[in-house]
Design a protein around this motif. Structure first.
Motif, PDB file in Angstrom:
ATOM      1  N   ILE A 198      56.648  32.248   6.129  1.00 56.42           N
ATOM      2  CA  ILE A 198      57.731  32.184   7.105  1.00 56.42           C
ATOM      3  C   ILE A 198      57.301  32.991   8.321  1.00 56.42           C
ATOM      4  N   ILE A 199      57.317  32.361   9.489  1.00 55.75           N
ATOM      5  CA  ILE A 199      56.802  32.996  10.699  1.00 55.75           C
ATOM      6  C   ILE A 199      57.898  33.109  11.749  1.00 55.75           C
ATOM      7  N   SER A 200      58.004  34.295  12.359  1.00 52.13           N
ATOM      8  CA  SER A 200      58.952  34.507  13.448  1.00 52.13           C
ATOM      9  C   SER A 200      58.207  35.068  14.664  1.00 52.13           C
ATOM     10  N   GLN A 211      58.413  42.785  11.598  1.00 48.03           N
ATOM     11  CA  GLN A 211      57.524  42.387  10.506  1.00 48.03           C
ATOM     12  C   GLN A 211      58.171  42.728   9.162  1.00 48.03           C
ATOM     13  N   ALA A 212      58.783  43.891   9.085  1.00 51.83           N
ATOM     14  CA  ALA A 212      59.481  44.263   7.846  1.00 51.83           C
ATOM     15  C   ALA A 212      60.648  43.323   7.569  1.00 51.83           C
ATOM     16  N   ALA A 213      61.355  42.909   8.632  1.00 49.53           N
ATOM     17  CA  ALA A 213      62.506  42.023   8.458  1.00 49.53           C
ATOM     18  C   ALA A 213      62.079  40.653   7.937  1.00 49.53           C
ATOM     19  N   ILE A 214      60.988  40.106   8.468  1.00 47.12           N
ATOM     20  CA  ILE A 214      60.561  38.776   8.020  1.00 47.12           C
ATOM     21  C   ILE A 214      59.998  38.840   6.605  1.00 47.12           C
ATOM     22  N   GLU A 215      59.377  39.968   6.251  1.00 49.57           N
ATOM     23  CA  GLU A 215      58.898  40.138   4.878  1.00 49.57           C
ATOM     24  C   GLU A 215      60.066  40.246   3.902  1.00 49.57           C
ATOM     25  N   ALA A 216      61.139  40.908   4.330  1.00 45.05           N
ATOM     26  CA  ALA A 216      62.328  41.003   3.475  1.00 45.05           C
ATOM     27  C   ALA A 216      62.958  39.626   3.274  1.00 45.05           C
ATOM     28  N   LEU A 217      63.022  38.829   4.349  1.00 46.84           N
ATOM     29  CA  LEU A 217      63.544  37.471   4.220  1.00 46.84           C
ATOM     30  C   LEU A 217      62.668  36.654   3.276  1.00 46.84           C
ATOM     31  N   ALA A 218      61.346  36.770   3.416  1.00 51.10           N
ATOM     32  CA  ALA A 218      60.440  36.025   2.544  1.00 51.10           C
ATOM     33  C   ALA A 218      60.660  36.390   1.077  1.00 51.10           C
ATOM     34  N   ALA A 219      60.903  37.667   0.822  1.00 50.66           N
ATOM     35  CA  ALA A 219      61.153  38.097  -0.554  1.00 50.66           C
ATOM     36  C   ALA A 219      62.423  37.457  -1.107  1.00 50.66           C
TER      37      ALA A 219
END
Length: 422
Positions: A198-200, A211-219
């Motif tokens: 998932i890329i933002s 970067q932390a927010a998109i990693e949390a969404l991916a999780a």
């Protein structure tokens, strides 16, 4: 004259203006007639919507030349995407004039913008007709114009787009050498996708929080997508794409609109990161489930205020752009689709007119819903400042991408896309 006759006549009248000739006829007129012939052969019981989509698949195609876009692979994809959108809107207007209802027109739009290949039988039927028309009438010209080493890839991509039934019929109908035929026999092998990214956009000046927010969404998405590794990356973090992306993965753009970033910049970045073959999905903002989600979020907010939804105004705020109309177009189209549920649907933008501060002025019994994928700079700073400037007093909802239903929606989309890659 039937509605179908009316639609066909309008499509043919438009395509008669094509200055390009094929066998002495306007090229797009002849293409539409060939598409109809293939449709009648493959799907003789087709309803009006599929018949119209086939006839109008290239309506007025010459009016948007390939040269209007960068002469590279991303430019080609952007041109194809814009052609599909234009064809869909032109056919929607013709069907409206012919008396078709909104459901039929919406189905035609989905077909012509390729929403649901390998999932929606009618969208797949149109794709099968397109592929048969290409093989029967246009493949020979490609073979004459391109080097021999390019053709296997073209044949492979054509076979991969077709249904199992269409591939089997193509083998029976078209004589082809073994190096081509093997793609039609093997094309039903699923491509095993084990990773999705998932890329933002991210925040260039301070990439770590986004970067932390998109990693949390991916999780969260990964919890709904067993069997697929789901990672997150931002374009602002220079190490994120090389660390997460590879050519055999699916890319899910956590963007609200299809435009320059998804059509040009993202493919360029992926190539630079060593993942030129990564499969890019349509962005979050095009998910067909978004209208229902928006209505539900607005309904919850309205009921909390004691308002009936039909008496409530919805303010949709989006990014907008001076460079591209993509954000404006998708927001306007979404507002039109949502309008039957509300007293009014008003749109405002950060970077183009109508600006949010102007759009929000004087609104009563109104709810603000930001059409943003994540909680970033515009949502934290520009949007509240504009609402304050307008004197907006209604509920201010979180960005649409933060709705708790979103991770499951993304997981479903990724799973469907993975199953369609054959």
């Amino acid at each position: 004259m039937t509605r179908l006759d009316h639609a066909f006549a309008a499509i043919d009248a438009a395509n008669t203006q094509d200055p390009n000739l094929d066998e002495g006829k306007p090229a797009n007129l002849l293409y539409g007639q060939r598409m109809t012939a293939e449709q009648q052969s493959l799907f003789p019981q087709a309803d009006d919507v599929l018949r119209i989509a086939c006839r109008g698949q290239h309506i007025e195609r010459w009016t948007l030349p390939r040269s209007a876009f960068p002469m590279n692979r991303p430019g080609y994809l952007q041109w194809r995407q814009e052609q599909g959108r234009r064809h869909a809107e032109r056919i929607a207007g013709i069907m409206t004039d012919a008396g078709y209802d909104a459901d039929d027109i919406d189905r035609a739009r989905r077909m012509l913008t390729k929403q649901g290949i390998k999932r929606d039988p009618q969208v797949q039927a149109l794709e099968d007709v397109i592929c048969f028309t290409f093989i029967r009438w246009y493949l020979g010209d490609f073979m004459a114009a391109l080097p021999n080493d390019k053709m296997p890839r073209i044949i492979e991509k054509t076979a991969r787009k077709m249904s199992d039934e269409a591939r089997a019929r193509a083998l029976a109908e078209f004589p082809m050498p073994e190096n081509f035929a093997r793609f039609f026999r093997e094309g039903d092998r699923p491509q095993i996708v084990t990773r999705a990214v998932i890329i933002s956009h991210g925040q260039p000046g301070d990439p770590a929080p986004q970067q932390a927010a998109i990693e949390a969404l991916a999780a969260e998405v990964a919890r709904h997508a067993p069997g697929v590794e789901v990672l997150g990356a931002t374009l602002a973090d220079p190490e994120a794409l090389p660390r997460t992306c590879r050519s055999d993965c699916i890319i899910y753009p956590m963007f609200m609109a299809e435009g320059w970033f998804t059509g040009t910049e993202l493919p360029r970045r992926l190539t630079g990161a060593g993942a030129p073959g990564a499969h890019i999905m349509r962005p979050f903002g095009t998910d067909p489930g978004l209208p229902d989600l928006i209505v539900e979020k607005a309904r919850q907010a309205a009921e909390a205020q004691g308002w009936a939804l039909p008496d409530t105004t919805l303010l949709l705020s989006a990014h907008g752009s001076q460079r591209s109309q993509a954000s404006f177009d998708i927001t306007t189209a979404l507002a039109e689709r949502l309008s039957p549920h509300f007293a009014r649907v008003v749109t405002g933008f950060v970077e183009q007119e109508p600006f949010i501060a102007d759009a929000a002025k004087g609104l009563e019994r109104a709810i603000s819903l930001p059409l943003f994928a994540l909680r970033a700079e515009h949502v934290l700073d520009d949007l509240p400042e504009a609402l304050d400037q307008a004197g907006f007093t209604g509920p201010r909802l979180a960005p649409l991408g933060l709705a708790p239903e979103v991770p499951a929606m993304i997981a479903r989309s990724i799973a469907q896309e993975a199953s369609s890659l054959k």
